[in-house]
Design an enzyme around this catalytic site. Structure first.
Site, PDB file in Angstrom:
ATOM      1  N   ASP A   1      41.038 -38.403 -18.626  1.00 27.92           N
ATOM      2  CA  ASP A   1      42.296 -38.102 -18.069  1.00 27.92           C
ATOM      3  C   ASP A   1      42.551 -37.881 -16.934  1.00 27.92           C
ATOM      4  O   ASP A   1      43.572 -37.612 -16.618  1.00 27.92           O
ATOM      5  CB  ASP A   1      42.972 -37.689 -19.254  1.00 27.92           C
ATOM      6  CG  ASP A   1      43.074 -35.964 -19.362  1.00 27.92           C
ATOM      7  OD1 ASP A   1      41.675 -35.717 -18.579  1.00 27.92           O
ATOM      8  OD2 ASP A   1      43.844 -35.767 -19.543  1.00 27.92           O
ATOM      9  N   GLU A   2      41.166 -38.340 -16.630  1.00 27.89           N
ATOM     10  CA  GLU A   2      41.137 -37.185 -14.688  1.00 27.89           C
ATOM     11  C   GLU A   2      41.017 -37.958 -13.556  1.00 27.89           C
ATOM     12  O   GLU A   2      40.071 -38.716 -13.821  1.00 27.89           O
ATOM     13  CB  GLU A   2      41.161 -35.467 -14.892  1.00 27.89           C
ATOM     14  CG  GLU A   2      41.334 -35.027 -13.290  1.00 27.89           C
ATOM     15  CD  GLU A   2      40.734 -33.324 -13.746  1.00 27.89           C
ATOM     16  OE1 GLU A   2      40.428 -32.942 -15.379  1.00 27.89           O
ATOM     17  OE2 GLU A   2      40.786 -32.576 -13.365  1.00 27.89           O
TER      18      GLU A   2
HETATM   19  P1  TTP Z   1      42.526 -32.181 -20.403  1.00 24.75           P
HETATM   20  O1  TTP Z   1      42.091 -33.328 -18.920  1.00 24.75           O
HETATM   21  O2  TTP Z   1      41.604 -30.803 -19.488  1.00 24.75           O
HETATM   22  O3  TTP Z   1      43.148 -31.531 -20.809  1.00 24.75           O
HETATM   23  P2  TTP Z   1      44.522 -32.565 -21.814  1.00 24.75           P
HETATM   24  O4  TTP Z   1      44.637 -32.728 -20.818  1.00 24.75           O
HETATM   25  O5  TTP Z   1      44.351 -31.234 -23.531  1.00 24.75           O
HETATM   26  O6  TTP Z   1      45.852 -30.827 -21.291  1.00 24.75           O
HETATM   27  P3  TTP Z   1      46.937 -31.168 -19.703  1.00 24.75           P
HETATM   28  O7  TTP Z   1      48.692 -31.033 -20.245  1.00 24.75           O
HETATM   29  O8  TTP Z   1      46.486 -29.214 -19.345  1.00 24.75           O
HETATM   30  O9  TTP Z   1      45.907 -31.582 -19.225  1.00 24.75           O
HETATM   31  O10 TTP Z   1      41.216 -32.709 -20.871  1.00 24.75           O
HETATM   32  C1  TTP Z   1      41.270 -33.923 -21.179  1.00 24.75           C
HETATM   33  C2  TTP Z   1      41.016 -33.937 -23.217  1.00 24.75           C
HETATM   34  O11 TTP Z   1      39.650 -33.715 -23.062  1.00 24.75           O
HETATM   35  C3  TTP Z   1      41.806 -33.270 -23.632  1.00 24.75           C
HETATM   36  O12 TTP Z   1      42.912 -33.921 -24.341  1.00 24.75           O
HETATM   37  C4  TTP Z   1      40.736 -33.401 -24.818  1.00 24.75           C
HETATM   38  C5  TTP Z   1      39.432 -33.240 -24.193  1.00 24.75           C
HETATM   39  N1  TTP Z   1      38.471 -31.830 -23.775  1.00 24.75           N
HETATM   40  C6  TTP Z   1      38.225 -31.534 -25.621  1.00 24.75           C
HETATM   41  O13 TTP Z   1      37.930 -32.188 -26.156  1.00 24.75           O
HETATM   42  N2  TTP Z   1      38.013 -30.213 -25.401  1.00 24.75           N
HETATM   43  C7  TTP Z   1      38.164 -29.386 -23.831  1.00 24.75           C
HETATM   44  O14 TTP Z   1      37.492 -27.993 -24.056  1.00 24.75           O
HETATM   45  C8  TTP Z   1      38.699 -29.634 -22.994  1.00 24.75           C
HETATM   46  C9  TTP Z   1      39.658 -28.235 -21.751  1.00 24.75           C
HETATM   47  C10 TTP Z   1      39.711 -31.150 -23.263  1.00 24.75           C
HETATM   48 MG    MG Z   2      44.895 -33.605 -18.935  1.00 26.76          MG
END
Ligand code: TTP
Ligand code: MG
Length: 360
Positions: A107-108
């Site tokens: 997602d990044e």
């Molecule tokens: P992130 O982008 O770190 O988190 P997020 O998108 O849920 O929240 P944010 O709004 O803070 O960006 O991670 C992306 C996805 O990766 C997240 O939705 C679920 C997965 N993930 C895990 O499975 N375990 C973890 O420890 C993390 C950090 C993320």
């Molecule tokens: Mg995220």
């Protein structure tokens, strides 16, 4: 002559897995929601929505602990095929604006939009448009940070999360960086942070009076990086991980379709979209094959591809339609998804920077 500043966008979807669970089941929107393992089976939270975060729930926390913090927490098990599919769709949206895409996770990503001509080259407006397209097409929000260097773009996307956009223009870099807590810098983990704090160093501005040499003596090789980042220097390029091998566009219907007329209409629209996207590619790549992808109402999927001859018309709807009917005849069931795409000749342009991460 000085190079003009680069334009880098960092994009990160908001509570990605949880946002998709809410998209699929909107009734969950008003509940604290996590995606993760069963508390009774020593499961762990993958992520949670922002409501659940108010209770202190966060990623990597044991689900049982999360339930104690927030007894009304709804925990859904993960649906990776969906997350991967939407990730591919999101990255496809990014490709409409730049070929230089560096995926960091599902997602990044970093995008270098220095060469993008859209919106008169305004990276902030490009980021706003990407956010808009992701939200309208995929039903989730993505936060964006814009800056001339990578680490600041990443910090900026976090700055106004969720559903935010924050820009650090080149003239503001020095000022912005001064007030940054050192722990925000990439590579400064708990140990380095504590070591810095013991010396009274908390913000980037606290490093002003230290030379690079002094910082290297105290913190090893990382000291040189620290010094550079603390004055807003980060020369790392946005690196696309793979060469693009294909370009495709697909649509999932609100209602399954099965009549030849509806299929033909959909193919026409998809082919127009595919041509638009192909024309936006900054480096033209040779097309070797075209393909169609069909998903039936029972979720089975089939693809059919056909070679493209040198003088063959690439964007002929009739040809895609013919392929689509041939593929449809394999099952003859209502269709829930239709896609059309192009495969590119391998190594025809070894310098090509395109990538299409996470695509099936
Ligand atoms: P992130 O982008 O770190 O988190 P997020 O998108 O849920 O929240 P944010 O709004 O803070 O960006 O991670 C992306 C996805 O990766 C997240 O939705 C679920 C997965 N993930 C895990 O499975 N375990 C973890 O420890 C993390 C950090 C993320
Ligand atoms: Mg995220």
């Amino acid at each position: 002559m000085l190079n003009s500043p680069r334009k880098i966008i960092h994009l990160d979807a908001d509570c990605f897995f949880a946002a998709l669970e809410i998209r699929e089941n909107p009734d969950l929107a008003d509940f604290p929601l996590a995606v993760g393992g069963d508390p009774g089976r020593r499961g762990v939270i993958s992520t949670c929505n922002y409501l659940a975060r108010q209770y202190g729930v966060h990623s990597a926390m044991p689900s049982a602990h999360a339930k104690r913090l927030c007894p009304e927490l709804v925990i859904r098990s993960s649906n990776f095929p969906l997350y991967k599919q939407v990730s591919a769709q999101m990255f496809e949206i990014f490709t409409r604006f730049s070929e230089k895409i560096e995926p960091l996770s599902l997602d990044e990503a970093f995008l270098d939009v220095s060469d993008c001509q859209q919106f008169h080259g305004s990276a902030t407006l490009i980021a706003r448009e990407i956010r808009r397209q992701v939200e309208t097409e995929l039903g989730i929000t993505v936060s964006a940070g814009v800056a001339p260097i990578k680490f600041l773009a990443k910090i900026a996307s976090d700055w106004s999360k969720p559903n935010g956009l924050f820009t650090v223009t080149p003239d503001k870099v020095t000022e912005f960086v001064k007030d940054l807590p050192l722990q925000k810098l990439p590579g400064v983990g708990k140990v380095t942070r504590e070591k810095l704090a013991r010396e009274g160093l908390l913000y980037c501005r606290d490093l002003e009076s230290y030379s690079e040499h002094e910082l290297v003596q105290r913190f090893g090789r990382f000291g040189a990086n620290l010094k550079r980042m603390s004055v807003g220097i980060d020369e790392r390029e946005v690196k696309s991980s793979r060469e693009r091998k294909s370009l495709s566009i697909e649509t999932t219907f609100a209602r399954d379709i099965s009549s030849p007329g509806e299929i033909a209409d959909q193919i026409d629209q998809l082919v127009v979209g595919l041509e638009e996207r192909y024309n936006k590619l900054q480096r033209k790549v040779a097309v070797s094959k075209k393909f169609v992808k069909l998903k039936f109402d029972d979720f089975t999927q089939t693809t059919l591809e056909s070679s493209v001859s040198r003088c063959g018309k690439i964007f002929s709807s009739q040809e895609f339609e013919r392929m689509c009917y041939a593929a449809w005849a394999r099952q003859k069931r209502p269709l829930r998804l239709l896609g059309v795409g192009l495969s590119f000749a391998e190594r025809s342009h070894p310098q090509a920077q395109l990538s299409f991460p996470f695509a099936n």
